[in-house]
Design a protein around this motif. Structure first.
Motif, PDB file in Angstrom:
ATOM      1  N   GLY A   3      -2.773  -6.718   7.137  1.00  0.00           N
ATOM      2  CA  GLY A   3      -4.052  -7.194   6.639  1.00  0.00           C
ATOM      3  C   GLY A   3      -5.188  -6.232   6.909  1.00  0.00           C
ATOM      4  N   PHE A   4      -6.407  -6.739   6.775  1.00  0.00           N
ATOM      5  CA  PHE A   4      -7.590  -5.909   6.948  1.00  0.00           C
ATOM      6  C   PHE A   4      -7.801  -5.482   8.400  1.00  0.00           C
ATOM      7  CE2 PHE A   4      -8.597  -7.922   2.856  1.00  0.00           C
ATOM      8  CZ  PHE A   4      -8.969  -6.804   2.126  1.00  0.00           C
ATOM      9  N   GLU A   5      -7.028  -6.067   9.325  1.00  0.00           N
ATOM     10  CA  GLU A   5      -7.152  -5.640  10.719  1.00  0.00           C
ATOM     11  C   GLU A   5      -6.689  -4.200  10.906  1.00  0.00           C
ATOM     12  OE1 GLU A   5      -3.065  -7.535  10.315  1.00  0.00           O
ATOM     13  OE2 GLU A   5      -5.116  -7.971   9.647  1.00  0.00           O
ATOM     14  N   GLN A   6      -5.934  -3.671   9.935  1.00  0.00           N
ATOM     15  CA  GLN A   6      -5.505  -2.271  10.005  1.00  0.00           C
ATOM     16  C   GLN A   6      -6.596  -1.305   9.555  1.00  0.00           C
ATOM     17  OE1 GLN A   6      -1.126  -1.068   9.507  1.00  0.00           O
ATOM     18  NE2 GLN A   6      -1.550  -2.388   7.777  1.00  0.00           N
ATOM     19  N   VAL A   7      -7.598  -1.836   8.863  1.00  0.00           N
ATOM     20  CA  VAL A   7      -8.654  -0.993   8.305  1.00  0.00           C
ATOM     21  C   VAL A   7      -9.705  -0.711   9.370  1.00  0.00           C
ATOM     22  CG1 VAL A   7     -10.383  -0.747   6.489  1.00  0.00           C
ATOM     23  CG2 VAL A   7      -8.254  -2.004   6.031  1.00  0.00           C
ATOM     24  N   ILE A   8     -10.046   0.551   9.540  1.00  0.00           N
ATOM     25  CA  ILE A   8     -11.054   0.947  10.522  1.00  0.00           C
ATOM     26  C   ILE A   8     -12.421   0.958   9.839  1.00  0.00           C
ATOM     27  CG2 ILE A   8     -11.845   2.813  12.038  1.00  0.00           C
ATOM     28  CD1 ILE A   8      -8.795   3.557  12.231  1.00  0.00           C
ATOM     29  N   GLY A   9     -13.297   0.072  10.303  1.00  0.00           N
ATOM     30  CA  GLY A   9     -14.621  -0.029   9.693  1.00  0.00           C
ATOM     31  C   GLY A   9     -14.535  -0.564   8.271  1.00  0.00           C
ATOM     32  N   GLN A  10     -15.434  -0.043   7.409  1.00  0.00           N
ATOM     33  CA  GLN A  10     -15.447  -0.375   5.971  1.00  0.00           C
ATOM     34  C   GLN A  10     -15.633  -1.871   5.695  1.00  0.00           C
ATOM     35  OE1 GLN A  10     -16.006   2.001   4.378  1.00  0.00           O
ATOM     36  NE2 GLN A  10     -14.829   3.802   4.987  1.00  0.00           N
ATOM     37  N   ASN A  57       7.108 -16.620   3.572  1.00  0.00           N
ATOM     38  CA  ASN A  57       8.101 -15.719   2.980  1.00  0.00           C
ATOM     39  C   ASN A  57       7.443 -14.437   2.475  1.00  0.00           C
ATOM     40  OD1 ASN A  57      10.748 -15.016   2.075  1.00  0.00           O
ATOM     41  ND2 ASN A  57      10.133 -15.569  -0.007  1.00  0.00           N
ATOM     42  N   ASP A  58       6.277 -14.576   1.803  1.00  0.00           N
ATOM     43  CA  ASP A  58       5.521 -13.405   1.349  1.00  0.00           C
ATOM     44  C   ASP A  58       5.128 -12.539   2.540  1.00  0.00           C
ATOM     45  OD1 ASP A  58       5.494 -13.960  -1.418  1.00  0.00           O
ATOM     46  OD2 ASP A  58       3.809 -15.331  -1.176  1.00  0.00           O
ATOM     47  N   ALA A  59       4.643 -13.176   3.605  1.00  0.00           N
ATOM     48  CA  ALA A  59       4.199 -12.445   4.785  1.00  0.00           C
ATOM     49  C   ALA A  59       5.338 -11.645   5.400  1.00  0.00           C
ATOM     50  CB  ALA A  59       3.619 -13.417   5.811  1.00  0.00           C
ATOM     51  N   ALA A  60       6.534 -12.231   5.433  1.00  0.00           N
ATOM     52  CA  ALA A  60       7.692 -11.540   6.001  1.00  0.00           C
ATOM     53  C   ALA A  60       8.058 -10.307   5.187  1.00  0.00           C
ATOM     54  CB  ALA A  60       8.873 -12.502   6.071  1.00  0.00           C
ATOM     55  N   MET A  61       7.993 -10.431   3.869  1.00  0.00           N
ATOM     56  CA  MET A  61       8.317  -9.282   3.004  1.00  0.00           C
ATOM     57  C   MET A  61       7.241  -8.209   3.094  1.00  0.00           C
ATOM     58  SD  MET A  61      10.052 -11.047  -0.388  1.00  0.00           S
ATOM     59  CE  MET A  61       8.741 -12.244  -0.690  1.00  0.00           C
ATOM     60  N   LEU A  62       5.988  -8.632   3.181  1.00  0.00           N
ATOM     61  CA  LEU A  62       4.891  -7.672   3.266  1.00  0.00           C
ATOM     62  C   LEU A  62       4.880  -6.936   4.603  1.00  0.00           C
ATOM     63  CD1 LEU A  62       2.112  -9.798   1.543  1.00  0.00           C
ATOM     64  CD2 LEU A  62       2.992  -7.604   0.723  1.00  0.00           C
ATOM     65  N   ALA A  63       5.439  -7.557   5.620  1.00  0.00           N
ATOM     66  CA  ALA A  63       5.514  -6.891   6.927  1.00  0.00           C
ATOM     67  C   ALA A  63       6.318  -5.602   6.833  1.00  0.00           C
ATOM     68  CB  ALA A  63       6.136  -7.830   7.953  1.00  0.00           C
ATOM     69  N   LYS A  64       7.247  -5.543   5.865  1.00  0.00           N
ATOM     70  CA  LYS A  64       8.053  -4.338   5.639  1.00  0.00           C
ATOM     71  C   LYS A  64       7.590  -3.584   4.387  1.00  0.00           C
ATOM     72  CE  LYS A  64      12.228  -6.423   7.633  1.00  0.00           C
ATOM     73  NZ  LYS A  64      13.652  -6.777   7.378  1.00  0.00           N
ATOM     74  N   TRP A  65       6.514  -4.083   3.750  1.00  0.00           N
ATOM     75  CA  TRP A  65       5.999  -3.514   2.502  1.00  0.00           C
ATOM     76  C   TRP A  65       7.085  -3.462   1.426  1.00  0.00           C
ATOM     77  CZ3 TRP A  65       1.121  -3.881   2.108  1.00  0.00           C
ATOM     78  CH2 TRP A  65       0.285  -3.684   3.216  1.00  0.00           C
ATOM     79  N   GLU A  66       7.907  -4.532   1.390  1.00  0.00           N
ATOM     80  CA  GLU A  66       9.000  -4.582   0.415  1.00  0.00           C
ATOM     81  C   GLU A  66       8.912  -5.837  -0.445  1.00  0.00           C
ATOM     82  OE1 GLU A  66      12.579  -4.102   2.646  1.00  0.00           O
ATOM     83  OE2 GLU A  66      12.160  -2.012   3.164  1.00  0.00           O
ATOM     84  N   HIS A  67       7.704  -6.264  -0.744  1.00  0.00           N
ATOM     85  CA  HIS A  67       7.491  -7.431  -1.597  1.00  0.00           C
ATOM     86  C   HIS A  67       7.882  -7.079  -3.036  1.00  0.00           C
ATOM     87  CE1 HIS A  67       5.513 -10.779  -3.611  1.00  0.00           C
ATOM     88  NE2 HIS A  67       5.294 -11.341  -2.424  1.00  0.00           N
ATOM     89  N   PRO A  68       8.667  -7.932  -3.717  1.00  0.00           N
ATOM     90  CA  PRO A  68       9.130  -7.602  -5.077  1.00  0.00           C
ATOM     91  C   PRO A  68       8.033  -7.503  -6.124  1.00  0.00           C
ATOM     92  CG  PRO A  68       9.695  -9.870  -4.494  1.00  0.00           C
ATOM     93  CD  PRO A  68       9.208  -9.214  -3.244  1.00  0.00           C
ATOM     94  N   ASP A  69       6.856  -8.042  -5.831  1.00  0.00           N
ATOM     95  CA  ASP A  69       5.748  -7.975  -6.798  1.00  0.00           C
ATOM     96  C   ASP A  69       4.728  -6.904  -6.434  1.00  0.00           C
ATOM     97  OD1 ASP A  69       6.744 -10.024  -8.433  1.00  0.00           O
ATOM     98  OD2 ASP A  69       5.931 -11.552  -7.079  1.00  0.00           O
ATOM     99  N   LEU A  70       5.052  -6.063  -5.455  1.00  0.00           N
ATOM    100  CA  LEU A  70       4.196  -4.935  -5.085  1.00  0.00           C
ATOM    101  C   LEU A  70       4.902  -3.645  -5.498  1.00  0.00           C
ATOM    102  CD1 LEU A  70       1.777  -3.608  -3.692  1.00  0.00           C
ATOM    103  CD2 LEU A  70       2.999  -3.842  -1.511  1.00  0.00           C
ATOM    104  N   HIS A  71       4.287  -2.905  -6.411  1.00  0.00           N
ATOM    105  CA  HIS A  71       4.915  -1.703  -6.967  1.00  0.00           C
ATOM    106  C   HIS A  71       4.072  -0.475  -6.602  1.00  0.00           C
ATOM    107  CE1 HIS A  71       7.453  -4.465  -9.183  1.00  0.00           C
ATOM    108  NE2 HIS A  71       6.358  -5.066  -9.635  1.00  0.00           N
TER     109      HIS A  71
END
Length: 370
Positions: A3-10, A57-71
């Motif tokens: 999530g946005f917690e990875q973003v520094i500032g901005q 389920n979405d969160a688990a897939m996004l944790a590995k950046w392997e969500h089927p709807d993210l290209h």
């Protein structure tokens, strides 16, 4: 963390992106523009996760950046193992891509080239990629929500690919959001630029970099503030400064030695110095010369007494207190030109001993013009 917690500032850019969703004004294509290291990709990845995260389920897939709807789309190279008629696509390197982004959303093209095992190739986004992306986006959303196409460095699309992507932007597939992360928007087709909503991402505030260095890297406040100041708004430069500490200590020692020998006209010692520099590899020699060029600039600026104009470590500044007066209006351009010439000569495989000895001897003449 995705999530946005990875973003520094901005915070301002984050707020603007989230408002687009909250106010139901989300455009089909957004282009994040800004200098290297400002966090454009971090913002894009966090926003993509925000759009796609509907349940556990979405969160688990996004944790590995392997969500089927993210290209993901990114520049690629052609490997020797590929057939002559194959147009490289992102899927050819998706394992290497995932290996890299799992380490965090801040990275450089150099790091990506190393991850791909590139030699001297030029990384581009091919027409094969636009064909593959068009097919993926024509399918229904796997999870029933958005489909997100995240394109890193779209300015590296070849013209055939750019024209095909333009058609996708003109007639976007249903429930699809394009996120373009761009460093050189002027290199994109004007027609593409006109089809996206551009958001300019500014350099990161020094305070935000300072806080991140303290929290994530365990730095003491004084050092964190100095590194943040030198980073110039780039988290990547802040990380590079931390990694380069040991090498830069060596470079500073060699720079100090050169300048002290030049001032004392110790020609015999200069010969020994140039022989030592010649034992380093070409790339390290170039890095030293680039470091020397920067330090000449910083010492010149130090004379004006404006700390905000100087970007030096504590050791570099300690040296500048006595040395800076020898870099002035009478010689700064000539010294800079001399070092620039040495960088060119080393890049052209000139004899390193001769290049560094010539640099040292000429420095004697230039330093006495104080």
């Amino acid at each position: 963390m995705t999530g946005f917690e990875q973003v520094i500032g901005q915070q301002e850019a984050q707020k603007r992106l989230l408002q687009l969703v909250d106010e139901q004004r989300l455009p089909h294509a957004i282009m994040l523009c800004g200098p290297m290291g400002c966090g454009k990709m971090a913002l894009a990845m966090a926003f993509a996760a925000h759009l796609l995260r509907r349940n556990a389920n979405d969160a688990a897939m996004l944790a590995k950046w392997e969500h089927p709807d993210l290209h993901f789309t990114f520049p690629t190279i052609k490997l020797p193992s590929m057939s002559a008629d194959h147009k490289p696509v992102s899927d050819d390197f998706i394992r290497q891509w995932h290996d890299m982004i799992k380490g965090g959303p801040y990275f450089t093209m150099t790091e990506w080239m190393e991850q791909m095992g590139a030699a001297n190739q030029q990384a581009i986004i091919t027409a094969g990629e636009s064909d593959a992306l068009s097919h993926k986006l024509s399918l229904k959303s796997s999870q029933g929500g958005y489909k997100v196409s995240l394109i890193w460095l779209p300015e590296r699309m070849n013209i055939e690919c750019a024209n095909k992507i333009l058609k996708l932007l003109e007639e976007p597939p249903q429930q699809t959001v394009f996120l373009l992360v761009c460093e050189a928007p002027d290199r994109l087709l004007e027609t593409i630029r006109s089809r996206v909503q551009r958001i300019d991402v500014k350099r990161i505030a020094d305070k935000d970099i300072t806080d991140a260095l303290i929290e994530q890297r365990g730095l003491m406040t004084d050092k964190a503030e100095r590194v943040a100041h030198m980073a110039g708004g780039s988290w990547l430069k802040a990380l590079e400064a931390l990694k380069a500490d040991s090498e830069n200590e060596f470079f500073l020692d060699m720079f100090q030695t050169l300048m002290r020998m030049a001032y004392a006209r110790r020609v015999k010692d200069m010969k020994t110095w140039s022989e030592r520099m010649a034992t380093a590899g070409r790339e390290k020699q170039k890095r030293f010369l680039e470091y020397a060029l920067r330090l000449v600039r910083e010492n010149f600026m130090y004379n004006f007494g404006e700390r905000d104009l100087c970007y030096m470590t504590e050791r570099e500044e300690d040296f500048a207190k006595k040395f800076a007066r020898y870099i002035n209006e009478a010689n700064v351009i000539e010294i800079s030109d001399l070092i620039t010439l040495a960088i060119r000569d080393i890049g052209q495989n000139a004899n390193a001993k001769i290049v560094f000895f010539h640099l040292a001897i000429q420095m004697i003449v230039l330093l006495i013009q104080k």
